[in-house]
Every structure is written in structure tokens, then in C-alpha cells.
Design an enzyme around this catalytic site. Structure first.
Site, PDB file in Angstrom:
ATOM      1  N   LYS A  22     -20.151  12.686  33.094  1.00 18.26           N
ATOM      2  CA  LYS A  22     -20.943  11.710  33.856  1.00 18.26           C
ATOM      3  C   LYS A  22     -20.343  10.315  33.698  1.00 18.26           C
ATOM      4  CE  LYS A  22     -24.959   9.812  32.132  1.00 18.26           C
ATOM      5  NZ  LYS A  22     -24.961   8.345  32.250  1.00 18.26           N
ATOM      6  N   ASN A  23     -20.119   9.923  32.455  1.00 19.50           N
ATOM      7  CA  ASN A  23     -19.700   8.542  32.213  1.00 19.50           C
ATOM      8  C   ASN A  23     -18.259   8.266  32.630  1.00 19.50           C
ATOM      9  OD1 ASN A  23     -22.234   8.064  31.317  1.00 19.50           O
ATOM     10  ND2 ASN A  23     -21.711   7.765  29.159  1.00 19.50           N
ATOM     11  N   ARG A  92     -27.835   2.454  35.569  1.00 19.13           N
ATOM     12  CA  ARG A  92     -27.190   1.341  34.898  1.00 19.13           C
ATOM     13  C   ARG A  92     -25.776   1.064  35.440  1.00 19.13           C
ATOM     14  NH1 ARG A  92     -27.659  -3.061  31.567  1.00 19.13           N
ATOM     15  NH2 ARG A  92     -25.654  -3.406  30.604  1.00 19.13           N
ATOM     16  N   CYS A 116     -31.327   3.927  31.567  1.00 12.68           N
ATOM     17  CA  CYS A 116     -32.216   4.196  30.445  1.00 12.68           C
ATOM     18  C   CYS A 116     -32.723   2.900  29.827  1.00 12.68           C
ATOM     19  CB  CYS A 116     -31.468   5.008  29.385  1.00 12.68           C
ATOM     20  SG  CYS A 116     -31.224   6.715  29.861  1.00 12.68           S
ATOM     21  N   ARG A 121     -30.037  -4.600  27.028  1.00 13.70           N
ATOM     22  CA  ARG A 121     -28.913  -4.277  27.917  1.00 13.70           C
ATOM     23  C   ARG A 121     -28.521  -5.440  28.837  1.00 13.70           C
ATOM     24  NH1 ARG A 121     -28.876   2.032  29.523  1.00 13.70           N
ATOM     25  NH2 ARG A 121     -26.684   1.727  29.113  1.00 13.70           N
ATOM     26  N   PRO A 122     -28.128  -6.584  28.271  1.00 15.04           N
ATOM     27  CA  PRO A 122     -27.718  -7.708  29.111  1.00 15.04           C
ATOM     28  C   PRO A 122     -26.353  -7.461  29.766  1.00 15.04           C
ATOM     29  CG  PRO A 122     -27.317  -8.201  26.797  1.00 15.04           C
ATOM     30  CD  PRO A 122     -27.985  -6.855  26.838  1.00 15.04           C
ATOM     31  N   ILE A 123     -25.991  -8.299  30.758  1.00 14.81           N
ATOM     32  CA  ILE A 123     -24.658  -8.157  31.369  1.00 14.81           C
ATOM     33  C   ILE A 123     -23.874  -9.465  31.276  1.00 14.81           C
ATOM     34  CG2 ILE A 123     -25.261  -6.235  32.911  1.00 14.81           C
ATOM     35  CD1 ILE A 123     -25.383  -8.339  35.198  1.00 14.81           C
ATOM     36  N   ASP A 124     -24.191 -10.262  30.246  1.00 13.87           N
ATOM     37  CA  ASP A 124     -23.520 -11.548  30.091  1.00 13.87           C
ATOM     38  C   ASP A 124     -21.997 -11.407  29.968  1.00 13.87           C
ATOM     39  OD1 ASP A 124     -24.432 -10.283  27.640  1.00 13.87           O
ATOM     40  OD2 ASP A 124     -23.527 -11.967  26.575  1.00 13.87           O
ATOM     41  N   LEU A 125     -21.527 -10.340  29.295  1.00 14.65           N
ATOM     42  CA  LEU A 125     -20.076 -10.172  29.114  1.00 14.65           C
ATOM     43  C   LEU A 125     -19.405  -9.904  30.461  1.00 14.65           C
ATOM     44  CD1 LEU A 125     -20.146  -7.921  25.915  1.00 14.65           C
ATOM     45  CD2 LEU A 125     -19.551 -10.348  26.035  1.00 14.65           C
ATOM     46  N   ASP A 305     -24.894   7.942  22.166  1.00 12.20           N
ATOM     47  CA  ASP A 305     -25.499   8.933  23.066  1.00 12.20           C
ATOM     48  C   ASP A 305     -25.757  10.266  22.362  1.00 12.20           C
ATOM     49  OD1 ASP A 305     -25.404   7.084  25.047  1.00 12.20           O
ATOM     50  OD2 ASP A 305     -23.831   8.044  26.233  1.00 12.20           O
ATOM     51  N   ILE A 327     -25.899   0.291  18.202  1.00  5.80           N
ATOM     52  CA  ILE A 327     -25.485  -0.113  19.562  1.00  5.80           C
ATOM     53  C   ILE A 327     -26.675  -0.598  20.398  1.00  5.80           C
ATOM     54  CG2 ILE A 327     -24.283   0.602  21.671  1.00  5.80           C
ATOM     55  CD1 ILE A 327     -22.482   0.787  19.252  1.00  5.80           C
ATOM     56  N   ARG A 397     -30.338  13.377  35.269  1.00 10.53           N
ATOM     57  CA  ARG A 397     -29.409  12.271  35.503  1.00 10.53           C
ATOM     58  C   ARG A 397     -28.072  12.539  34.831  1.00 10.53           C
ATOM     59  NH1 ARG A 397     -31.252   7.652  32.825  1.00 10.53           N
ATOM     60  NH2 ARG A 397     -29.077   7.188  33.160  1.00 10.53           N
TER      61      ARG A 397
HETATM   62  C1  UD1 Z   1     -22.077   2.989  28.315  1.00 11.92           C
HETATM   63  C2  UD1 Z   1     -22.515   4.407  28.612  1.00 11.92           C
HETATM   64  C3  UD1 Z   1     -23.719   4.766  27.754  1.00 11.92           C
HETATM   65  C4  UD1 Z   1     -23.403   4.550  26.284  1.00 11.92           C
HETATM   66  C5  UD1 Z   1     -22.873   3.132  26.067  1.00 11.92           C
HETATM   67  C6  UD1 Z   1     -22.383   2.877  24.642  1.00 11.92           C
HETATM   68  C7  UD1 Z   1     -21.968   4.746  30.935  1.00 11.92           C
HETATM   69  C8  UD1 Z   1     -22.473   4.974  32.305  1.00 11.92           C
HETATM   70  N1  UD1 Z   1     -22.897   4.509  30.005  1.00 11.92           N
HETATM   71  O1  UD1 Z   1     -23.161   2.127  28.661  1.00 11.92           O
HETATM   72  O2  UD1 Z   1     -24.018   6.142  27.977  1.00 11.92           O
HETATM   73  O3  UD1 Z   1     -24.574   4.716  25.533  1.00 11.92           O
HETATM   74  O4  UD1 Z   1     -21.747   2.872  26.931  1.00 11.92           O
HETATM   75  O5  UD1 Z   1     -21.416   3.804  24.297  1.00 11.92           O
HETATM   76  O6  UD1 Z   1     -20.769   4.834  30.672  1.00 11.92           O
HETATM   77  N2  UD1 Z   1     -23.843  -5.699  25.800  1.00 11.92           N
HETATM   78  C9  UD1 Z   1     -24.046  -7.069  25.816  1.00 11.92           C
HETATM   79  N3  UD1 Z   1     -23.640  -7.770  26.912  1.00 11.92           N
HETATM   80  C10 UD1 Z   1     -23.026  -7.169  27.976  1.00 11.92           C
HETATM   81  C11 UD1 Z   1     -22.830  -5.769  27.941  1.00 11.92           C
HETATM   82  C12 UD1 Z   1     -23.265  -5.046  26.835  1.00 11.92           C
HETATM   83  O7  UD1 Z   1     -24.593  -7.648  24.874  1.00 11.92           O
HETATM   84  O8  UD1 Z   1     -22.672  -7.866  28.933  1.00 11.92           O
HETATM   85  C13 UD1 Z   1     -24.342  -4.909  24.636  1.00 11.92           C
HETATM   86  C14 UD1 Z   1     -25.458  -3.948  25.042  1.00 11.92           C
HETATM   87  O9  UD1 Z   1     -26.704  -4.582  25.037  1.00 11.92           O
HETATM   88  C15 UD1 Z   1     -25.368  -2.881  23.983  1.00 11.92           C
HETATM   89  C16 UD1 Z   1     -23.859  -2.817  23.706  1.00 11.92           C
HETATM   90  O10 UD1 Z   1     -23.313  -4.042  24.201  1.00 11.92           O
HETATM   91  O11 UD1 Z   1     -26.029  -3.310  22.818  1.00 11.92           O
HETATM   92  C17 UD1 Z   1     -23.167  -1.626  24.320  1.00 11.92           C
HETATM   93  O12 UD1 Z   1     -23.274  -1.675  25.705  1.00 11.92           O
HETATM   94  P1  UD1 Z   1     -22.137  -1.111  26.675  1.00 11.92           P
HETATM   95  O13 UD1 Z   1     -20.986  -0.616  25.890  1.00 11.92           O
HETATM   96  O14 UD1 Z   1     -21.889  -2.139  27.716  1.00 11.92           O
HETATM   97  O15 UD1 Z   1     -22.890   0.130  27.299  1.00 11.92           O
HETATM   98  P2  UD1 Z   1     -22.931   0.557  28.804  1.00 11.92           P
HETATM   99  O16 UD1 Z   1     -21.615   0.324  29.460  1.00 11.92           O
HETATM  100  O17 UD1 Z   1     -24.167   0.025  29.432  1.00 11.92           O
END
Ligand code: UD1
Length: 418
Positions: A22-23, A92, A116, A121-125, A305, A327, A397
């Protein structure tokens, strides 16, 4: 609404092929619109999240045809730059379309993604990286509008190796002028497969799998034929199921190297494991010992996961162990439900302490998210009597026919669709 009925007590025997990842599929589907091209993508699992990505691609003007385990995507006509809120909310990974739309069209309008509920789960990065490459971004409530006349290469240092941010940057950087370097990049196998797919379409990318990924634009090609790798979390789920119930299964199609940390704990818990390349054999007596502390970490560490799933497998283990989730802040929502089966687990902040119990008994549980739902099905396989898991579509999903797969291995599982 699905109700999973699980009658515990059967051991698992046999062999099965693990579904496509999936991922790995989701970023590849978003990437298919970066260049005007035709992609044949094989080994794509049939999942609700994949359906959501297909709906987004169609909405953005791509032609998508489905075959048996395949998708044929023609992105030559992709033109739209806006994803409606209801499509964004379905998963997501929809946020990765930001990099794809910016690369292809210089513009992206979207809203904050769903998926989920594991915490903030911010997207600031993602956003700061797009800005570093020259995008102007405005945010209004949960709506995001990105624009870039021309993206340029940048040096981006991620303070955390975010999988989604690394993927988004790779997509946007394919259209940037000059070199983009991501330091502190995520090292997950899904980043490697994304690099392979993009390179098959002419992108110049190196370093995936290490903490530095370098993207130097592209010499686009018109078509590709790409195969999605096996799903390491689905493989880990089946391995944990056999470990917990007892039995002997052979998994094929997912590289054992990609879920070695899970296999390590199962081995420490008393399972015999033989693995080579993409074949894994697990043999278990069904009475596990609690292993040492399980600490989730970015790849190659123990995958977050798999945390709920290994927890479920250890509920009847001898002894106790600590689980530390590093995480996501809210990844223990399955635990209060597992207690209804008689499990002894206490949570305090990011730490859980599990004490194995002699016996679990069936109960009715509610799946809080995808992996938490799978964990409940696993726990039900080890409980006396029948366990019912009320699931608002989370499991579908991420798992393709998990009920059929488990039944083929000897479990008693059926789904009532309400
Ligand atoms: C992906 C996987 C998910 C897995 C996760 C961690 C997919 C579709 N999903 O999710 O199954 O659990 O990796 O291995 O591939 N963070 C920030 N700012 C950001 C982005 C992330 O602070 O801009 C933090 C998140 O809040 C979290 C951590 O970084 O605490 C990991 O997130 P991330 O690696 O981005 O996970 P996803 O890509 O959402």
C-alpha cells in the site's frame, strides 16, 4: 460498516503470496502525473486507499484503467490543479499530490489530508520544503494553495525523516531547475521504490535508502512498466498471526530484509524463522515469551505500523515487555479495546507495559484505525470463543482480502457487511 467475526483457536498452516505494498503504491500513483506519460503499474493491491488515489488521478485528468492487479495510467492529459475536500479526506497520502501537481502544473490547491487519527500529523516539513524550492504557499483554515512559476533546486534538511515529506520533495524536485538535496531523508523501502519508478520515467535521482537523496531534474520518457514491491506490513501481520496462534506458514513476495526487525522480535519470542530474499518461513508452538523492549523508530528501526500488530501477537506471551511508541503520539487506541479480551496492558504516555495472560476470551471491539483493526483480528484468533470487530472500513484501506488469506491458512474469519 463491516463486522469481522473471528473464532479463535485455529493454528495457521500453509503458504501465501503477500499483497503489493500500500505505502509503495500510493506515492507511485501520485508520481504517475509528474511527467506526461503512460505507466503500466503491476502488483497494485485492491484497497480503499488505492481507490482514493485513482479517484484523485481521474479528477486531475488522468486516464486510469484497471486490470487484474494492474493499473494503466495515462497522465498525458492531466490538467486540473485542485483536489476536492472529500477526496483529500479519504486518506493521508493525498498530500503527496501537492508535489506532483506543483511539478506538473506549477499550482496545487488542496485541503489538509485525512487518514488514520494517530495524533497531530502536521505537514510543516512538506510546506517549508516546497517554499525552499520557490513555491508561494498560502493557508486559509484547512485549505492550502501553492504556486510556483518555476521551482528551483534547494538544500533541504529535514529535522525528522518524514516519509511523506521526503516523497513530496522528490516529486516536486523532478521539475525544479538545478539540484535538490534532501538531508535527513526517510530511508524506508517505499522511498527506494519511488526513486526506481521516477527514474524509470527519466528522473535523475540517487541516494534513496540512505539519509541523503539527490534529485537533478529529469529527461522525461513517455512510458514505463513498473512493479510494486510486496507489502512489508502485511507480511509482518501474517507472520505475527502465525506466531500468536501457532502453526507453520511460508510467505512469499515481500523481501524479508524489509521487515527484519519484526522477524527479530518473533524469533526472540520463540518462533523458528528461516528467510531468504522474498521467502519467509515461520514456525511457532503458539506459546511465546515476551521479548525485550520494543521501540518504534524510522526505518530501519521497528516500524510504528507493526507496533499494534506485534502487541496483539504477544498478549498471551510468558512474561512482560515494554513498548515505546516514538513516531505517533496517539497510537495506542487499540489497547483499551484489547483489554476487553482480557489483555493486561497499561499505557502511560508513549510507553505501554504488557504482561502476558494465560487466556483471552472473545468480546466485541471497535477498530480505531487500520493497524489497530488488524491487531484486533489477530488477537481474536488467539481468544476463546468469538470476537467481533466493528470496523468502519479501516482494515480494507490497507489489507487486500485479509479474511480470505487468513481462512486459506486455516483461521475462522468472516465479514458481515452492514
Ligand atoms: C507514512 C506511512 C505510515 C507510517 C509512517 C511512519 C504512508 C502512506 N504512510 O506516513 O503508514 O506509519 O510513514 O513510518 O506511507 N511529521 C511532522 N511534520 C511533517 C510531517 C511529519 O512533524 O511535516 C511527523 C509526524 O507527525 C509523525 C512523524 O513525523 O510524528 C512521522 O510522519 P511521516 O513519516 O511523515 O508519516 P507519513 O508519511 O504520514
Amino acid at each position: 460498516m463491516d463486522i469481522w467475526h473471528v473464532r479463535g483457536g485455529s493454528r495457521l498452516f500453509g503458504s501465501c503470496r503477500v499483497q503489493g505494498s500500500k505505502n509503495a503504491s500510493l506515492p507511485v500513483l501520485a508520481a504517475s502525473m509528474v511527467f506526461p506519460a503512460r505507466s503500466l503499474i503491476r502488483n497494485v493491491p485492491r484497497l480503499l486507499d488505492v481507490d482514493a488515489a485513482v479517484s484523485i488521478l481521474s479528477h486531475l485528468g488522468c486516464g486510469v484503467e484497471r486490470g487484474e492487479g494492474e493499473l494503466y495510467i495515462d497522465s498525458t492529459g492531466a490538467c486540473a490543479t485542485q483536489i476536492p475536500r472529500e477526496l483529500m479526506e479519504e486518506m493521508r497520502s493525498s498530500v503527496i499530490f501537492m508535489g506532483a501537481m506543483l511539478a506538473r502544473c506549477g499550482e496545487a490547491r488542496l485541503s489538509l489530508p485525512g487518514g488514520c487519527q494517530l495524533g497531530k500529523r502536521p505537514i510543516d516539513l512538506h510546506l517549508s520544503a516546497m517554499r525552499a524550492m520557490g513555491a508561494e504557499i498560502s493557508e486559509e483554515g484547512s485549505d492550502i494553495f501553492c504556486r510556483a512559476e518555476k521551482l528551483h533546486g534547494a538544500r533541504i534538511e529535514l529535522r525528522f525523516p518524514s516519509v511523506g515529506a521526503t516523497e513530496n520533495i522528490m516529486l516536486a524536485a523532478c521539475a525544479a531547475e538545478g539540484r535538490t538535496t534532501i538531508s535527513g531523508a526517510a530511508r524506508e523501502p517505499e522511498i527506494v521504490s519511488l526513486q526506481q519508478y521516477l527514474c524509470s520515467l527519466g528522473a535523475h535521482i540517487t541516494g534513496a535508502g540512505s539519509d541523503t537523496v539527490v534529485i537533478c531534474g529529469a529527461s522525461p520518457r513517455e512510458e514505463t512498466d513498473f512493479t510494486i514491491p510486496g507489502d512489508r506490513i502485511a507480511a509482518a501481520t501474517l507472520a505475527c498471526a502465525c506466531a500468536a496462534t501457532g502453526g507453520q506458514i511460508i510467505l512469499s513476495g515481500a523481501k524479508s530484509d524489509h521487515f527484519l526487525t519484526v522477524l527479530h522480535f518473533l524469533n526472540e519470542a520463540g518462533c523458528d524463522i528461516i528467510h531468504f530474499n522474498d521467502i519467509v518461513e515461520i514456525r511457532s508452538e503458539g506459546r511465546l515469551r515476551a521479548p525485550g523492549s520494543i521501540v518504534t523508530a524510522p526505518y530501519p528501526g521497528f516500524p510504528t505500523d507493526a507496533q499494534p500488530i506485534l502487541t496483539a501477537a504477544l498478549l498471551r506471551a510468558e512474561g512482560s515487555c515494554r513498548i515505546i511508541e516514538t513516531i505517533f503520539e496517539n497510537r495506542y487506541r487499540h489497547i483499551s479495546e484489547l483489554r476487553r479480551l482480557g489483555a493486561d496492558i497499561r499505557v502511560s504516555g508513549s510507553e505501554a507495559v504488557l504482561r502476558g495472560v494465560k487466556e483471552l476470551h472473545g468480546a466485541t471491539l471497535t477498530a480505531p484505525d487500520l493497524r489497530g483493526g488488524a491487531a484486533m483480528v489477530l488477537a481474536g484468533l488467539c481468544a476463546k470463543g468469538e470476537t467481533r470487530v466493528i470496523d468502519a472500513g479501516h482494515i480494507a484501506r490497507g489489507y487486500e482480502d485479509l479474511d480470505d488469506t487468513l481462512c486459506a491458512l486455516g483461521a475462522e474469519v468472516w465479514i458481515e457487511h452492514k
